[in-house]
Enzyme design. Sequence first.
Site, PDB file in Angstrom:
ATOM      1  N   GLU A   1     -23.821  37.340 -13.306  1.00 47.04           N
ATOM      2  CA  GLU A   1     -23.469  38.525 -12.502  1.00 47.04           C
ATOM      3  C   GLU A   1     -22.626  39.458 -13.375  1.00 47.04           C
ATOM      4  O   GLU A   1     -22.446  39.225 -14.566  1.00 47.04           O
ATOM      5  CB  GLU A   1     -22.692  38.115 -11.241  1.00 47.04           C
ATOM      6  CG  GLU A   1     -21.371  37.421 -11.522  1.00 47.04           C
ATOM      7  CD  GLU A   1     -20.677  36.907 -10.266  1.00 47.04           C
ATOM      8  OE1 GLU A   1     -21.225  36.996  -9.154  1.00 47.04           O
ATOM      9  OE2 GLU A   1     -19.561  36.376 -10.402  1.00 47.04           O
TER      10      GLU A   1
ATOM     11  N   ASP B   1     -12.999  43.089 -10.201  1.00 43.82           N
ATOM     12  CA  ASP B   1     -14.265  43.709 -10.622  1.00 43.82           C
ATOM     13  C   ASP B   1     -14.058  45.160 -11.067  1.00 43.82           C
ATOM     14  O   ASP B   1     -14.766  46.080 -10.594  1.00 43.82           O
ATOM     15  CB  ASP B   1     -15.283  43.705  -9.453  1.00 43.82           C
ATOM     16  CG  ASP B   1     -15.424  42.350  -8.782  1.00 43.82           C
ATOM     17  OD1 ASP B   1     -15.380  41.344  -9.493  1.00 43.82           O
ATOM     18  OD2 ASP B   1     -15.588  42.322  -7.547  1.00 43.82           O
TER      19      ASP B   1
END
Length: 340
Positions: free
Chosen positions: A243, A15
């Site tokens: 997301e 991420d």
Amino acid sequence: MPDPRPLITHLYTADPSAHVFSNRLYIYPSHDRDTGIPSNDNGDQYDMADYHVFSIDSLSPNASEPIEVTDHGTVLKTEQVPWASKQLWAPDAAERNGKYYLFFPARDGEGLFRIGVAVGESPAGPFRPQELWLQGSFSIDPAVFVDENVDSDDGDGKEAFIYFGGLWGGQLQSWVRGEDGVGWTYDKDGKEPTGPGVPALSPLIAKLSQSMTELASPVRPLVILDESGGPLAADDHDRRFFEAAWMHKYNGTYYFSYSTGDTHYLVYATSDSPWGPFTYRGRILEPVLGWTTHHSIVEFEGKWWLFYHDCEISKGQSHLRNVKVREIGYREDGTICLVD
Ligand code: FUB
């Protein structure tokens, strides 16, 4: 083109939120670890407990040399955050007022994901968490975008926005907007919508206060339209938001990019306002090795870069990821392409 090499090999990292502060590139990733928790759709296996910050002097060394990455060590741990119980998921960082702000999701004492803020004097941390989460925030994957050189009520020519939300384990499907358009309430039985003509759930946006530690507007949905001007459909799993929100600006246009989750694409939409509505434009990255895909886009040394992750080092274990980077470019019509 050959797949790029993992940038960081001594820890599992995922991420990656990349930013340039004082001409140096900083990466704020999740720090994956293996705690033996079995994989499920709730994401319990993503059981992270701290953050490291990394930085890079140059992404264009001699072709034969690997990119040198500095690990600035642990900058925040779960036990330092008064309200957090577990799962430090995908963070982001921003600079304003001469300070640096780390935004991070974690579960509170009741198991609900909230978004916290921690403040530091240096982009390399450490960061001091606020006593409480960002009041009014919920779900996961904060992406903070500071728009510069704009007409701003804040008096510094800047406006900061937080984009967030994530389906399934990220609990976005459990938050319901009140009829006043201001309050949001939690419904543990909330489900991702489905069915012909049903609009997809939207990612969320709010303005941040100049102090960066409070929301300065109600949280509202960030609408993403399809080519015919209608909202993306819930059943359109190749394109609907799942997301990994990210915002960047190129040539005066706002680019909102995200993961489609269970179809594993990184895609994007554009708008002439940071509030949207956005129009879907296409894919940035095809599925990588592993279940999740999550990224950031940043300009550095006159080029544009896509930071992302896959599971090369762990040979495909989806909760043990490694960060990578590759160059992207823009065609004349503003669409994004990968550069070989
Ligand atoms: O790293 C935990 C979660 O996995 C992130 O919050 C999601 O975006 C996915 O990458």
